[in-house]
Design an enzyme around this catalytic site. Structure first.
Site, PDB file in Angstrom:
ATOM      1  N   ALA A 219     -41.360 -37.485 -21.508  1.00 55.80           N
ATOM      2  CA  ALA A 219     -40.474 -38.077 -20.493  1.00 55.80           C
ATOM      3  C   ALA A 219     -39.169 -38.494 -21.153  1.00 55.80           C
ATOM      4  O   ALA A 219     -38.967 -38.258 -22.344  1.00 55.80           O
ATOM      5  CB  ALA A 219     -41.150 -39.283 -19.869  1.00 55.80           C
ATOM      6  N   ASN A 220     -38.269 -39.094 -20.407  1.00 61.96           N
ATOM      7  CA  ASN A 220     -37.053 -39.659 -20.991  1.00 61.96           C
ATOM      8  C   ASN A 220     -36.751 -40.992 -20.318  1.00 61.96           C
ATOM      9  O   ASN A 220     -37.466 -41.412 -19.411  1.00 61.96           O
ATOM     10  CB  ASN A 220     -35.882 -38.671 -20.889  1.00 61.96           C
TER      11      ASN A 220
END
Ligand code: CTP
Length: 414
Positions: A219-220
């Site tokens: 994810a970010n």
């Protein structure tokens, strides 16, 4: 924030009714007066006694209540408030609203009201997906009814997963606050309404999650705040807005059709499904890579202690795909560029490579606090030049971008 506001809270029959108790408390904490109306179904889940105790108000349950009719009456209940909130709203209650049925106090109030109505649906995912429910929702949206949620999650009763879980009380409170502050600023909302009326806008927002195995993902740090603020601002300006959102901790913006996705591939498909449009704004922080072969079982540590080697493959570039598409490319295509160095050069190169009309470039170095924060400082890069915007709130950036888009559409010069 909600000081002095009168909110009629309609509670209908669903297991999510237990959350309404917390909702009442949260609304009252913010200074609102909450006048509860309960359907027969609601009373199967929570008692008028509990609702009355938390709201410190009379709880209205009967359409033909001699005492209430003399005192308040359903017409006054319908009119004498700032907002009618339905939480939880069952499929049945929404069906009745869509058809103008008024066979109990809650539906009679809803038919008689000239006040804004905000609906927090809660039901089994199959009931939400049912064509009849979706027809009713489309009708209610066309009638000017506002929605918050539902959210994706596991159902309390059946363990089934999907869209249908009522938004959490704090998310509903945020939607109410949003709504009320916007209504207070009525004149500026009206002024803007004309600007994107009749336009369709597609927006991506938030991060994507790329699965490694059933329990892990890449994810970010994107929060989705900027993309969601743009969707809300475009809707306020009168546009029909489709928001394609990755996993975020934000309520669905009001008046916006929100599609929830997880991965970049799902996001691309949802964007294609939502097009054609006049404008597309790609604010999502799409993961550049996904795992080449996602494991369908949880990856276990092996006896040697050697970590697994994850091999990555490139994700589709949604902005570039749409930018180069013969039929789906909108009139105006806006991309974002999240950079930590060489902002201008990188933004220019993205503009060209992805065939965007504008790039909203921002410096997301950790020291700026922009990623996940409430403020932004952007530069708008187009083929003809660069505009530096001052440091401002993400909702101000959104308003300003929407105004600029409206100007462009009324007089197309980049
Ligand atoms: N974008 C996209 N699909 C991707 C990657 C990016 O649609 N797979 C879009 C973003 O929504 C944004 C723009 O492209 O509007 C630029 O995103 P950014 O992450 O800054 O650029 P990348 O192309 O990923 O380049 P890099 O990570 O190398 O800076």
């Amino acid at each position: 924030m909600l000081n002095g506001k009168r909110i009629v809270l309609i509670i209908s029959g669903g297991i999510a009714a237990y959350k309404s108790l917390d909702l009442i408390r949260r609304l009252r904490e913010r200074g609102a007066r909450v006048i509860p109306v309960m359907t027969k179904g609601a009373q199967q889940f929570i008692t008028p006694l509990a609702v009355g105790a938390l709201s410190t108000e009379k709880v209205f349950t009967e359409l033909f209540d001699r005492e209430a009719e003399q005192d308040v009456g359903h017409i006054r209940l319908a009119r004498d408030n700032d907002l009618i909130l339905i939480a939880p709203a069952t499929a049945d209650l929404m069906a009745k609203m869509a058809h103008g049925i008024a066979d109990d106090l809650a539906t009679a109030v809803l038919l008689a009201t000239d006040k804004p109505v905000l609906v927090a649906p809660a039901m089994n995912p199959k009931m939400w997906d049912n064509a009849a429910t979706q027809r009713n929702i489309a009708q209610l949206q066309a009638d000017g009814i506002h929605f918050v949620g539902p959210e994706r999650g596991e159902m309390a009763e059946s363990g089934e997963a999907g869209l249908g879980r009522m938004s959490e009380p704090l998310n509903i409170v945020a939607a109410v606050e949003n709504f009320i502050s916007r209504e207070t600023d009525f004149s500026s909302a009206e002024e803007q309404k004309a600007s994107l009326t009749g336009r369709r806008v597609v927006i991506t927002s938030g991060p994507t999650h790329e699965p490694i195995d059933p329990v892990r993902y890449i994810a970010n740090r994107s929060s989705g705040k900027q993309g969601h603020a743009i969707a809300a601002a475009a809707a306020r300006a009168g546009a029909t807005v489709a928001l394609i959102s990755g996993p975020v901790n934000l309520p669905d913006p009001e008046g916006v059709q929100t599609v929830h996705v997880e991965s970049a591939s799902e996001m691309l498909q949802a964007v294609k499904d939502a097009l054609p449009a006049d404008v597309a704004i790609m604010a999502a922080a799409v993961a550049d890579w996904r795992i080449a072969s996602e494991s369908d079982q949880k990856i276990k540590k092996d006896a040697t202690g050697a970590p697994p080697a994850l091999s990555l493959t490139e994700n589709p570039d949604i902005l570039a795909t749409i930018g180069h598409h013969d039929t789906l490319r909108p009139l105006l295509l806006v991309g974002f560029a999240a950079e930590t160095q060489n902002l201008e050069a990188n933004a220019r190169s993205k503009l060209q490579r992805k065939r965007a009309d504008w790039i909203v470039a921002n410096d997301v170095s950790p020291e700026t606090g922009i990623m996940g924060g409430d403020h932004n400082m952007v530069r708008i890069v187009s083929k003809t030049g660069i505009e530096d915007w001052p440091h401002m709130g993400k909702s101000e950036v959104a308003e300003r971008l929407v105004t600029r888009i409206a100007d462009f559409l009324s007089k197309p010069t980049p």
